[in-house]
Design a protein around this motif. Structure first.
Motif, PDB file in Angstrom:
ATOM      1  N   LEU A  35     -44.204  35.792 -50.681  1.00  0.00           N
ATOM      2  CA  LEU A  35     -42.945  36.274 -50.116  1.00  0.00           C
ATOM      3  C   LEU A  35     -41.897  35.157 -50.113  1.00  0.00           C
ATOM      4  CD1 LEU A  35     -41.225  38.373 -48.585  1.00  0.00           C
ATOM      5  CD2 LEU A  35     -42.335  37.594 -46.465  1.00  0.00           C
ATOM      6  N   ALA A  36     -42.297  33.946 -49.762  1.00  0.00           N
ATOM      7  CA  ALA A  36     -41.361  32.822 -49.741  1.00  0.00           C
ATOM      8  C   ALA A  36     -40.787  32.543 -51.123  1.00  0.00           C
ATOM      9  CB  ALA A  36     -42.053  31.578 -49.182  1.00  0.00           C
ATOM     10  N   VAL A  37     -41.601  32.718 -52.158  1.00  0.00           N
ATOM     11  CA  VAL A  37     -41.106  32.536 -53.524  1.00  0.00           C
ATOM     12  C   VAL A  37     -40.020  33.558 -53.841  1.00  0.00           C
ATOM     13  CG1 VAL A  37     -41.730  32.712 -55.974  1.00  0.00           C
ATOM     14  CG2 VAL A  37     -43.194  31.434 -54.400  1.00  0.00           C
ATOM     15  N   GLN A  38     -40.232  34.799 -53.415  1.00  0.00           N
ATOM     16  CA  GLN A  38     -39.211  35.833 -53.652  1.00  0.00           C
ATOM     17  C   GLN A  38     -37.940  35.488 -52.886  1.00  0.00           C
ATOM     18  OE1 GLN A  38     -40.640  37.502 -56.100  1.00  0.00           O
ATOM     19  NE2 GLN A  38     -42.510  36.476 -55.384  1.00  0.00           N
ATOM     20  N   HIS A  39     -38.101  35.027 -51.654  1.00  0.00           N
ATOM     21  CA  HIS A  39     -36.938  34.623 -50.865  1.00  0.00           C
ATOM     22  C   HIS A  39     -36.166  33.497 -51.545  1.00  0.00           C
ATOM     23  CE1 HIS A  39     -38.526  36.299 -46.773  1.00  0.00           C
ATOM     24  NE2 HIS A  39     -37.824  37.191 -47.439  1.00  0.00           N
ATOM     25  N   GLN A  40     -36.875  32.541 -52.111  1.00  0.00           N
ATOM     26  CA  GLN A  40     -36.180  31.431 -52.757  1.00  0.00           C
ATOM     27  C   GLN A  40     -35.283  31.930 -53.890  1.00  0.00           C
ATOM     28  OE1 GLN A  40     -38.473  28.480 -55.060  1.00  0.00           O
ATOM     29  NE2 GLN A  40     -37.419  26.918 -53.849  1.00  0.00           N
ATOM     30  N   ALA A  41     -35.791  32.855 -54.697  1.00  0.00           N
ATOM     31  CA  ALA A  41     -34.974  33.404 -55.786  1.00  0.00           C
ATOM     32  C   ALA A  41     -33.789  34.189 -55.237  1.00  0.00           C
ATOM     33  CB  ALA A  41     -35.847  34.299 -56.671  1.00  0.00           C
ATOM     34  N   ILE A  42     -34.025  34.988 -54.207  1.00  0.00           N
ATOM     35  CA  ILE A  42     -32.962  35.819 -53.641  1.00  0.00           C
ATOM     36  C   ILE A  42     -31.875  34.967 -53.008  1.00  0.00           C
ATOM     37  CG2 ILE A  42     -32.449  37.492 -51.811  1.00  0.00           C
ATOM     38  CD1 ILE A  42     -35.379  38.583 -52.406  1.00  0.00           C
ATOM     39  N   TYR A  43     -32.263  33.965 -52.233  1.00  0.00           N
ATOM     40  CA  TYR A  43     -31.260  33.151 -51.542  1.00  0.00           C
ATOM     41  C   TYR A  43     -30.529  32.208 -52.483  1.00  0.00           C
ATOM     42  CZ  TYR A  43     -32.450  35.086 -47.060  1.00  0.00           C
ATOM     43  OH  TYR A  43     -32.621  35.960 -46.015  1.00  0.00           O
ATOM     44  N   THR A  44     -31.166  31.805 -53.542  1.00  0.00           N
ATOM     45  CA  THR A  44     -30.445  31.029 -54.556  1.00  0.00           C
ATOM     46  C   THR A  44     -29.302  31.855 -55.125  1.00  0.00           C
ATOM     47  OG1 THR A  44     -32.393  29.717 -55.140  1.00  0.00           O
ATOM     48  CG2 THR A  44     -30.645  29.873 -56.788  1.00  0.00           C
ATOM     49  N   ALA A  45     -29.586  33.128 -55.451  1.00  0.00           N
ATOM     50  CA  ALA A  45     -28.542  34.004 -55.989  1.00  0.00           C
ATOM     51  C   ALA A  45     -27.490  34.326 -54.939  1.00  0.00           C
ATOM     52  CB  ALA A  45     -29.171  35.291 -56.528  1.00  0.00           C
ATOM     53  N   LEU A  46     -27.912  34.572 -53.688  1.00  0.00           N
ATOM     54  CA  LEU A  46     -26.957  34.903 -52.629  1.00  0.00           C
ATOM     55  C   LEU A  46     -26.029  33.727 -52.349  1.00  0.00           C
ATOM     56  CD1 LEU A  46     -25.905  36.755 -50.380  1.00  0.00           C
ATOM     57  CD2 LEU A  46     -27.770  35.905 -48.923  1.00  0.00           C
ATOM     58  N   GLU A  47     -26.572  32.539 -52.291  1.00  0.00           N
ATOM     59  CA  GLU A  47     -25.738  31.383 -51.963  1.00  0.00           C
ATOM     60  C   GLU A  47     -24.852  30.969 -53.138  1.00  0.00           C
ATOM     61  OE1 GLU A  47     -28.656  28.837 -50.021  1.00  0.00           O
ATOM     62  OE2 GLU A  47     -28.897  30.408 -48.484  1.00  0.00           O
ATOM     63  N   ASP A  48     -25.294  31.244 -54.364  1.00  0.00           N
ATOM     64  CA  ASP A  48     -24.403  31.084 -55.510  1.00  0.00           C
ATOM     65  C   ASP A  48     -23.234  32.062 -55.413  1.00  0.00           C
ATOM     66  OD1 ASP A  48     -25.911  29.061 -56.621  1.00  0.00           O
ATOM     67  OD2 ASP A  48     -26.920  30.348 -58.087  1.00  0.00           O
TER      68      ASP A  48
ATOM     69  N   GLU B 142     -24.471  26.421 -42.286  1.00  0.00           N
ATOM     70  CA  GLU B 142     -25.617  26.441 -41.377  1.00  0.00           C
ATOM     71  C   GLU B 142     -26.547  27.628 -41.624  1.00  0.00           C
ATOM     72  OE1 GLU B 142     -22.207  28.423 -39.039  1.00  0.00           O
ATOM     73  OE2 GLU B 142     -22.476  26.784 -40.474  1.00  0.00           O
ATOM     74  N   LEU B 143     -26.083  28.604 -42.406  1.00  0.00           N
ATOM     75  CA  LEU B 143     -26.927  29.744 -42.731  1.00  0.00           C
ATOM     76  C   LEU B 143     -27.742  29.537 -44.008  1.00  0.00           C
ATOM     77  CD1 LEU B 143     -24.505  32.718 -41.962  1.00  0.00           C
ATOM     78  CD2 LEU B 143     -26.483  31.995 -40.610  1.00  0.00           C
ATOM     79  N   GLU B 144     -27.373  28.604 -44.836  1.00  0.00           N
ATOM     80  CA  GLU B 144     -28.018  28.441 -46.136  1.00  0.00           C
ATOM     81  C   GLU B 144     -29.508  28.163 -45.970  1.00  0.00           C
ATOM     82  OE1 GLU B 144     -25.850  25.547 -48.387  1.00  0.00           O
ATOM     83  OE2 GLU B 144     -24.140  26.894 -48.677  1.00  0.00           O
ATOM     84  N   ARG B 145     -30.301  28.821 -46.796  1.00  0.00           N
ATOM     85  CA  ARG B 145     -31.753  28.788 -46.638  1.00  0.00           C
ATOM     86  C   ARG B 145     -32.496  28.127 -47.792  1.00  0.00           C
ATOM     87  NH1 ARG B 145     -33.244  28.591 -42.156  1.00  0.00           N
ATOM     88  NH2 ARG B 145     -31.241  27.562 -42.159  1.00  0.00           N
ATOM     89  N   CYS B 146     -31.824  27.799 -48.875  1.00  0.00           N
ATOM     90  CA  CYS B 146     -32.531  27.311 -50.060  1.00  0.00           C
ATOM     91  C   CYS B 146     -33.275  26.002 -49.805  1.00  0.00           C
ATOM     92  CB  CYS B 146     -31.563  27.156 -51.232  1.00  0.00           C
ATOM     93  SG  CYS B 146     -31.084  28.735 -51.966  1.00  0.00           S
TER      94      CYS B 146
END
Length: 216
Positions: free
Chosen positions: A48-61, A79-83
């Motif tokens: 699940l964390a791997v999926q989150h990493q891909a999702i948050y990379t795209a969201l923060e971009d 302060e919200l960034e999760r990558c």
């Protein structure tokens, strides 16, 4: 929800009411309920964390792409960034071992985020992700510690060190959503995109659930 309600309801209320059913479906998928009940494994959480990493990379971009648009400055917050937290968690969770793959459902999710270029689209996904992390995400952290004996070091994704008190922070973020300079078309777009965000999220959980079965 009736489209005629869009011009008068605050955006944050509109989003909450319009996504209630989709939110409920996502959080009650077998993968989520099994993980939260201690019936899966740390390996499932790592995936699940791997999926989150891909999702948050795209969201923060996406956040960086829209940051100059009207209203974005109140929503795109460091302060919200999760990558960085996710990278740290995955180092703890995988060590020198293999990293689970990014799933097809996650790729569809990130493709959608990568296709967006407007603050309404960003706000819909930020609402879905970040406010969820500040709400239900805190319960997930507690359940991972309770059921799987995980330490804080593998759960920094759910730790917002720069936010002193979560409830007033969430209230202020909802106010920022309400103050976005959107016309009726923009508000309708936000509702549609937020619903889509929950569908993408649910699809990720369903695919994870096909790979991880509960322990008897």
């Amino acid at each position: 929800m009736s489209v005629t309600a869009l011009p008068t309801a605050p955006v944050s209320t509109l989003l909450r009411e319009a996504t209630q059913d989709a939110h409920s479906r996502a959080e009650t998928t077998p993968f989520v309920t099994d993980l939260m009940s201690g019936r899966l494994s740390i390996a499932a959480f790592t995936a699940l964390a791997v999926q989150h990493q891909a999702i948050y990379t795209a969201l923060e971009d996406l956040g960086r792409r829209v940051t100059e648009q009207p209203g974005a400055g109140a929503l795109v917050r460091p302060e919200l960034e999760r990558c960085a937290a996710l990278a740290e968690d995955l180092r703890m969770l995988t060590g020198e071992g293999p990293v689970p793959p990014v799933l097809a459902a996650t790729e569809r999710y990130t493709d959608r985020l990568n296709s967006l270029d407007d603050v309404a689209g960003y706000a819909s996904h930020a609402y879905t992700r970040y406010l969820g992390d500040l709400s239900g995400g805190q319960a997930i952290k507690r359940m991972m510690q309770r059921h799987y004996g995980m330490a804080d070091e593998g759960l920094t994704f759910y730790t917002f060190a720069q936010i002193e008190k979560i409830p007033p922070y969430k209230a202020a973020y909802r106010t920022a959503l309400d103050e976005l300079p959107l016309d009726e078309t923009g508000r309708e777009r936000m509702v549609a995109e937020a619903r889509a965000a929950f569908r993408y999220n649910e699809a990720v959980f369903v695919e994870l659930g096909s790979q991880f079965r509960p322990v008897a």
